[in-house]
Scaffold this motif. Structure first.
Motif, PDB file in Angstrom:
ATOM      1  N   PRO A   1       3.223   3.606  -1.706  1.00 59.87           N
ATOM      2  CA  PRO A   1       3.065   3.990  -2.898  1.00 59.87           C
ATOM      3  C   PRO A   1       5.472   3.406  -2.913  1.00 59.87           C
ATOM      4  O   PRO A   1       6.162   5.137  -2.260  1.00 59.87           O
ATOM      5  CB  PRO A   1       3.226   5.428  -3.676  1.00 59.87           C
ATOM      6  CG  PRO A   1       2.469   5.663  -2.638  1.00 59.87           C
ATOM      7  CD  PRO A   1       2.596   5.021  -1.073  1.00 59.87           C
TER       8      PRO A   1
ATOM      9  N   ALA B   1       1.036  -1.217  -0.327  1.00 54.86           N
ATOM     10  CA  ALA B   1       0.181   0.274   0.127  1.00 54.86           C
ATOM     11  C   ALA B   1       0.644   1.091   0.392  1.00 54.86           C
ATOM     12  O   ALA B   1       0.340   2.122  -0.448  1.00 54.86           O
ATOM     13  CB  ALA B   1      -1.033  -0.555   0.928  1.00 54.86           C
TER      14      ALA B   1
ATOM     15  N   HIS C   1      -2.462   1.102  -5.050  1.00 49.03           N
ATOM     16  CA  HIS C   1      -2.135   1.739  -3.109  1.00 49.03           C
ATOM     17  C   HIS C   1      -3.336   1.586  -2.711  1.00 49.03           C
ATOM     18  O   HIS C   1      -3.563   0.745  -1.564  1.00 49.03           O
ATOM     19  CB  HIS C   1      -1.228   2.354  -3.096  1.00 49.03           C
ATOM     20  CG  HIS C   1       0.094   2.265  -4.141  1.00 49.03           C
ATOM     21  ND1 HIS C   1       1.302   1.490  -3.541  1.00 49.03           N
ATOM     22  CD2 HIS C   1       0.399   2.827  -5.371  1.00 49.03           C
ATOM     23  CE1 HIS C   1       1.970   1.636  -4.636  1.00 49.03           C
ATOM     24  NE2 HIS C   1       2.116   1.873  -5.311  1.00 49.03           N
TER      25      HIS C   1
END
Length: 497
Positions: free
Chosen positions: A115, A113, A186
């Motif tokens: 980035p 999740a 994400h």
């Protein structure tokens, strides 16, 4: 686990409370529901996340490499179940294995999740592989501990539990897939992490009053001397592995391609070693050796079947994304939604198949013939999907109903082979290796996906017809061979039907 402990466990579990089943089934049903929700939600968008361009929120990998990594990932998940089962049996018990596994899975999804970079992606994969290996086999074993061996509710309880698995697998691609594909990858992975958190929360807050002693006993605990020796060996093994990785990566010897080859070899060598050890063991009787010989062609057939079925999340996912008409009947279809078809068809058709086999009674096909039927359907599912390219060419977008039909046909095969394979494994296993033979059955999927990692790189729109035709044709040919030799195989089973 000794019989006295088994009885203590059953007596400690409230025996009514979840549709007439032990109360602990509520805990395990929803733990596994949310774990499967998180796993299949993540899996529904993972392939796309790997090969979508950076500007689209993906990692920008080459498509063939992304498909191979997805296959290797699936293979390692099944292989890690051996480690998870061993740790539960020898070190800390099934309940702690489920708890630790859930934490690792949640952390893996949290890592996805965030980035970040490709290294962070691989960290997440390691966490999810290890976590699933701890949780998946052990949550199922705890279900078995809720019932006494003579309890008539046992099979129905596992059916309810299996329903939880498929409900989670059905809903997650629709929810996580939509958010991940339409908004942000994400954010989709974050929802998968939240799903695993819910599963953990249910497990932690209800296990004491619902599960009693289930999952708390260590079946065959290590003695202090054994523990010291084992953990010394594990430490040395990890250190040696770290040294090998540190040396081979800078030299360019350990690459994605070479790692895929290594896992592919392990996918074949590990089950082969299992067969040799069990066959040569003095604890295996002559009758059991005969049954092991009968099990080998069934195992090979299972590898071929799973090699096709597991491509639903790789090749067919790519096919849904790149080759399918996604605006259909006034609806925009997310390519991730197709991942919900398999569990939907299983939920719908499993009771029909159970009724059908029961209705046939002694007239139902033998185990080898059911495996042959499973392979036949798997092969047909690939031949069906090559027809649109034959009629419309490789550039035309395909009606999504062709893909739906392919998923439907392979599920017919799965219901002929998968539950029958589980049952056959328990019947044909040598008594001294009953648990390990069940691990061997799951390794058929690991071997299949390790093999897929080598094969998926040959897929492209230009080679589409040849790809589906060769693999589908090979499955049908193996099906015919298995059907032809079914009587011979049945003879080696020594009375098992």
């Amino acid at each position: 686990m000794i019989d006295v402990n088994k009885q203590k466990v059953v007596e400690s579990v409230p025996q009514r409370g979840f549709f007439g089943h032990p109360k602990g089934l509520f805990t395990l049903f929803f733990t596994e529901f949310w774990e499967r929700f998180s796993y299949y939600g993540m899996k529904a968008i993972l392939t796309f996340y790997m090969y979508y361009e950076l500007s689209q929120g993906g990692l920008g990998m080459e498509e063939g490499m992304a498909l191979a990594i997805m296959s290797i990932y699936g293979s390692l998940v099944y292989m890690s179940g051996i480690i998870g089962g061993w740790l539960a049996d020898r070190v800390f018990g099934a309940s702690r294995a489920v708890f630790y596994g859930g934490i690792l899975i949640m952390l893996g999804h949290i890592a996805l999740a965030i980035p970040g970079s490709v290294p962070l992606f691989f960290v997440s994969m390691v966490l999810i592989v290890l976590g699933t290996g701890l949780l998946k086999p052990n949550v199922s074993s705890i279900v078995g501990e809720l019932y006494s061996e003579s309890d008539q509710r046992r099979d129905a309880g596992f059916s309810l539990f299996y329903m939880g698995i498929n409900l989670g697998a059905f809903l997650s691609p629709l929810i996580v897939g939509t958010i991940g594909m339409d908004y942000n990858f994400h954010l989709g992975f974050g929802i998968a992490a939240v799903g695993m958190f819910f599963g953990l929360a249910i497990f932690v807050y209800t296990r004491k009053r619902n599960l009693g002693l289930a999952g708390t006993f260590v079946a065959s605990p290590l003695s202090p001397a054994e523990r010291k020796k084992v953990f010394r060996r594990i430490g040395l093994g990890v250190l040696l592995l770290a040294v090998i990785v540190a040396i081979t990566i800078p030299l360019g010897w350990l690459t994605f391609e070479s790692f895929i080859v290594i896992v592919g070899l392990l996918g074949i060598l590990i089950p082969t070693s299992y067969f040799i050890v069990m066959y040569r063991s003095p604890r295996t009787t002559s009758v059991e050796r005969s049954r092991l010989i009968a099990y080998i062609p069934l195992f090979i057939a299972a590898i071929m079947f799973w090699a096709i079925q597991e491509q639903g999340s790789t090749i067919l996912a790519n096919y849904a994304d790149k080759r399918t008409q996604l605006d259909y009947a006034g609806i925009h279809i997310s390519p991730a939604w197709f991942q919900s078809l398999n569990p939907l068809f299983i939920i719908t058709l499993a009771p029909v198949f159970a009724w059908f086999w029961l209705k046939l009674g002694k007239r139902q096909p033998s185990i080898p013939k059911k495996f042959a039927l499973g392979l036949l359907f798997a092969g047909l599912s690939f031949l069906v999907i090559l027809l649109p390219a034959y009629f419309g060419g490789e550039d035309a977008l395909v009606n999504p109903l062709w893909l739906v039909l392919s998923y439907f046909i392979v599920v017919l095969g799965e219901l002929c082979l998968s539950p029958v394979g589980l049952s056959a494994t328990t019947k044909l296993a040598p008594s001294a290796f009953s648990a390990q033979t069940m691990s061997l059955w799951f390794l058929s999927s690991a071997a299949a996906q390790a093999m897929n990692a080598q094969v998926v790189k040959f897929y492209s729109p230009a080679t589409e017809m040849a790809y589906f035709g060769v693999i589908g044709g090979a499955a049908i040919l193996l099906s015919i061979l298995l059907f032809s030799f079914s009587s011979k195989i049945q003879g080696f089973m020594k009375g098992i039907r």
